[in-house]
Write a protein that holds these residues in place. Structure first.
Motif, PDB file in Angstrom:
ATOM      1  N   LYS A  61      46.154  51.547  33.667  1.00 17.55           N
ATOM      2  CA  LYS A  61      46.919  50.982  32.909  1.00 17.55           C
ATOM      3  C   LYS A  61      46.439  49.021  32.780  1.00 17.55           C
ATOM      4  N   ALA A  62      45.238  49.438  32.928  1.00 20.10           N
ATOM      5  CA  ALA A  62      44.604  48.257  32.466  1.00 20.10           C
ATOM      6  C   ALA A  62      45.588  47.427  30.641  1.00 20.10           C
ATOM      7  N   LYS A  92      45.780  44.533  23.551  1.00 16.26           N
ATOM      8  CA  LYS A  92      45.814  43.718  24.949  1.00 16.26           C
ATOM      9  C   LYS A  92      45.964  44.106  26.196  1.00 16.26           C
ATOM     10  N   THR A  93      45.045  43.145  27.001  1.00 19.25           N
ATOM     11  CA  THR A  93      45.448  44.109  28.466  1.00 19.25           C
ATOM     12  C   THR A  93      46.212  42.665  29.629  1.00 19.25           C
ATOM     13  N   ASN A  94      46.431  43.392  30.502  1.00 14.77           N
ATOM     14  CA  ASN A  94      47.939  43.158  31.451  1.00 14.77           C
ATOM     15  C   ASN A  94      47.034  42.155  32.309  1.00 14.77           C
ATOM     16  N   GLY A 138      42.546  42.546  41.566  1.00 14.19           N
ATOM     17  CA  GLY A 138      42.499  41.209  40.922  1.00 14.19           C
ATOM     18  C   GLY A 138      43.183  40.584  39.984  1.00 14.19           C
ATOM     19  N   GLY A 139      42.887  39.265  40.006  1.00 13.20           N
ATOM     20  CA  GLY A 139      43.657  38.645  38.953  1.00 13.20           C
ATOM     21  C   GLY A 139      43.834  37.507  38.484  1.00 13.20           C
ATOM     22  N   SER A 140      44.003  36.436  37.428  1.00 16.69           N
ATOM     23  CA  SER A 140      45.135  37.218  37.002  1.00 16.69           C
ATOM     24  C   SER A 140      44.405  38.156  35.816  1.00 16.69           C
ATOM     25  N   SER A 141      43.413  38.108  35.441  1.00 17.27           N
ATOM     26  CA  SER A 141      42.659  38.849  34.299  1.00 17.27           C
ATOM     27  C   SER A 141      42.876  40.591  35.401  1.00 17.27           C
ATOM     28  N   GLY A 142      43.348  40.837  35.540  1.00 16.06           N
ATOM     29  CA  GLY A 142      42.951  41.902  36.393  1.00 16.06           C
ATOM     30  C   GLY A 142      42.563  43.368  35.018  1.00 16.06           C
ATOM     31  N   GLY A 143      43.249  43.021  34.104  1.00 17.30           N
ATOM     32  CA  GLY A 143      43.651  44.119  32.828  1.00 17.30           C
ATOM     33  C   GLY A 143      42.616  44.264  32.529  1.00 17.30           C
ATOM     34  N   SER A 144      41.480  42.831  32.351  1.00 20.65           N
ATOM     35  CA  SER A 144      40.164  43.145  30.885  1.00 20.65           C
ATOM     36  C   SER A 144      39.280  43.327  32.393  1.00 20.65           C
TER      37      SER A 144
END
Lengths: 492, 95
Positions: free
Chosen positions: A41-42, A127-129, A158-164
């Motif tokens: 779910k990225a 676009k990533t989550n 991790g985050g906030s760029s966890g999707g990327s």
């Protein structure tokens, strides 16, 4: 090796040699996303049709360059499928910032960093989550869904760029853009076992990056290795008249800095970054990595950053204060969600914000509003800005003695989903080693440097002074090319 | 630093944020804990230390006053929840 596992520089070589096409490469990534993203779910938004069109155009450009003998001039990102954190505006593509309040928002303009990727003829997969408005350390604060760590789907990326970070780790793209306000590129890179680079404040234009904390925000890159991070940074760096905080300093050839040579490089190790309560496996891996750099000929120097313990409280006053001002624009008038049944304008504003923002965003707006309010401004906001000066001076003094500083990126490896959502302070502590860099405006990278007992990746953080990206990349590359950690793949 | 419910209501009012009773109580507890944590900053003697307004070696940024094209009005209005006659429409402020 399958196409999806290629690095950007490997894919570029194959594209140039005509061994593969961008359409094949893009299709391989889209197939991979279809196969694993229902678990990872990225991605918040996928653009398969436009990605394949862009890939076709890139293939045409490569063919033209071959005919005209211009292959040497081909941009290293031409035909390369990338992902972009959903807090960076792409014209005509929904940009939600992970928030309900921007669920329907379609930017009428292009972020400068994205414009530069288009100019290079890169391919955009989607676009990533991210945590809502980049506020969080686990991507659980996304209003849409939580992203999972490809190394263990019960854990956060991790985050906030966890999707990327997760998309790069799971081979769902070749590289990605993120943003880093207090560690939001480096910490997820560490937890997902990829490379995350946060450039110097002012190095990359923030035009089109939705504002969270304007004195701290910076666009950064997530990549499979250091060479790719250098390529991506080179593509997006530079002065932009539309961002008055971007600095007119020439962009060096970052790839040229990757000579693998660290003999005589002075590497500082700050004693304040090895604290009680950090996971022993993290400390072991990071200390071993520093030993490894010494073995390559670097000179290890103990340094002190004495105000490190104040970085967390300083950050959690300054960032929310700036956020409370930046997020005042979400009033349900110009764009975004608006409550339907308001009795008057004031009621509409208050309830739009109540229903449009999630808990962490509201918490930070409240905290920041308090820190700026009459009677408390001096005691909280102004005091934090003064202590910030001390934190910056610590780095100035350290960088007078060493070229780079090596330390852990995060005190722990990836934690479990849900583990910290109800305890904001515990969540904030996972950024304890990354915040100072944003407060001082300097640059740094996180690279894989080992695994804990459960097979979860550990990150080594290498920090450099303002506009010291070349030294950071040089040290990171020397470590990476003499180790194998970055070659491991999650068991997906 | 222990915030009262009235403090929380005052902050929410400044921030133009409606809160449920449950949210108010939760934020009262959580913000109090975070402010307690921030109390460590009070220990430092910072009377001679200037605040960091920006990390950049910049004082001000000037540019030529040249008109450039801006977004067409229909693009600007395209994301608005409600528009009328080329304007953003909101609930009446005055009767």
């Amino acid at each position: 090796m399958s196409l999806r596992e290629l690095t950007i520089h490997e894919a570029h070589r194959l594209l140039r040699q005509g061994e593969i096409s961008s359409v094949e490469l893009t299709q391989a990534l889209l197939d991979r996303i279809l196969a694993v993203d229902n678990e990872v779910k990225a991605y918040l938004c996928l653009m398969p049709e436009s990605a394949l069109e862009e890939a076709q155009q890139a293939d045409a450009a490569i063919a033209a360059a071959r005919r005209e003998g211009r292959l040497q001039e081909l941009h290293p990102l031409t035909g390369i499928p990338l992902a972009i954190k959903d807090i960076i505006c792409v014209q005509g593509v929904p940009t939600t910032c992970g928030s309900r309040i921007l669920e329907e928002f379609i930017p009428p303009f292009e972020a400068t960093a994205v414009e530069k990727l288009w100019a290079a003829r890169a391919v955009l997969l989607g676009k990533t989550n991210c945590d809502e408005f980049a506020m969080g350390s686990s991507t659980e604060n996304s209003a849409y869904f939580a992203t999972r760590n490809p190394w263990d789907l019960t854990r956060v990326p991790g985050g906030s760029s966890g999707g990327s970070a997760a998309a790069v780790a799971a081979d769902e793209c070749l590289g990605a853009l993120g943003s880093d306000t207090g560690g939001s590129v480096r910490q997820p890179a560490s937890l997902c076992g990829v490379v995350g680079l946060k450039p110097t404040y002012g190095r990359v234009s923030r035009y089109g990056l939705v504002a969270f904390a304007s004195s701290l925000d910076q666009i950064g890159v997530l990549a499979k290795d250091v060479a790719d991070a250098a390529l991506l940074l080179g593509a997006i760096a530079g002065y932009d008249w539309r961002d008055s905080t971007s600095v007119d300093v020439p962009v060096p050839d970052y790839v040229a800095a990757l000579d693998g040579e660290v003999r005589g490089l002075r590497v500082g190790v700050p004693r304040e970054y090895f604290i009680e309560g950090m996971q022993p496996a993290v400390e072991r891996a990071v200390r071993a990595a520093i030993e490894h750099l010494a073995g390559l000929g670097a000179e290890i120097v103990e340094v002190s950053l004495p105000h490190t313990e104040y970085a967390l409280p300083v950050y959690y006053l300054i960032a929310p204060a700036e956020a409370s001002a930046n997020l005042a624009r979400y009033d349900g008038v110009k764009y975004g969600y608006r409550v339907a049944d308001a009795v008057d304008l004031d009621d509409a504003t208050r309830r739009t914000r109540q229903l449009g923002f999630g808990a962490e965003v509201k918490r930070r707006i409240m905290l920041g509003t308090y820190a700026l309010s009459a009677g408390y401004y001096d005691a909280y906001y102004l005091r934090a800005q003064r202590v910030r000066t001390l934190i910056k001076r610590d780095f100035d003094e350290a960088f007078a003695r060493v070229e780079v500083i090596a330390c852990p990126t995060s005190p722990t490896t990836a934690f479990r989903l849900g583990e910290k959502v109800d305890d904001p302070l515990q969540m904030y502590l996972s950024d304890v080693f990354t915040l100072s860099m944003n407060l001082a405006g300097i640059c740094g990278i996180s690279i894989p440097c080992g695994f804990d007992e459960e097979g979860l990746p550990v990150g080594l953080q290498i920090m450099g002074p303002a506009f010291g990206e070349e030294a950071v990349l040089r040290a990171a590359y020397a470590y990476e090319r003499s180790t194998e950690w970055h070659k491991r793949r999650p068991p997906l | 630093m222990t915030l009262t419910l009235r403090d929380v209501e005052h902050i929410a009012d400044l921030a133009r944020l409606a809160l449920t009773a449950e949210e108010k109580e939760r934020f009262r507890e959580q913000l109090s804990a975070i402010l307690d944590y921030a109390a460590s900053l009070q220990r430092l003697d910072i009377s001679d230390i200037p605040p960091t307004a920006t990390v950049l070696p910049l004082r001000n940024v000037m540019r030529e006053d040249v008109a450039r094209p801006s977004l067409p009005p229909e693009d600007v209005l395209a994301n608005a929840p409600d528009t009328a006659e080329g304007c953003f429409r909101v609930r009446a402020i005055l009767e």
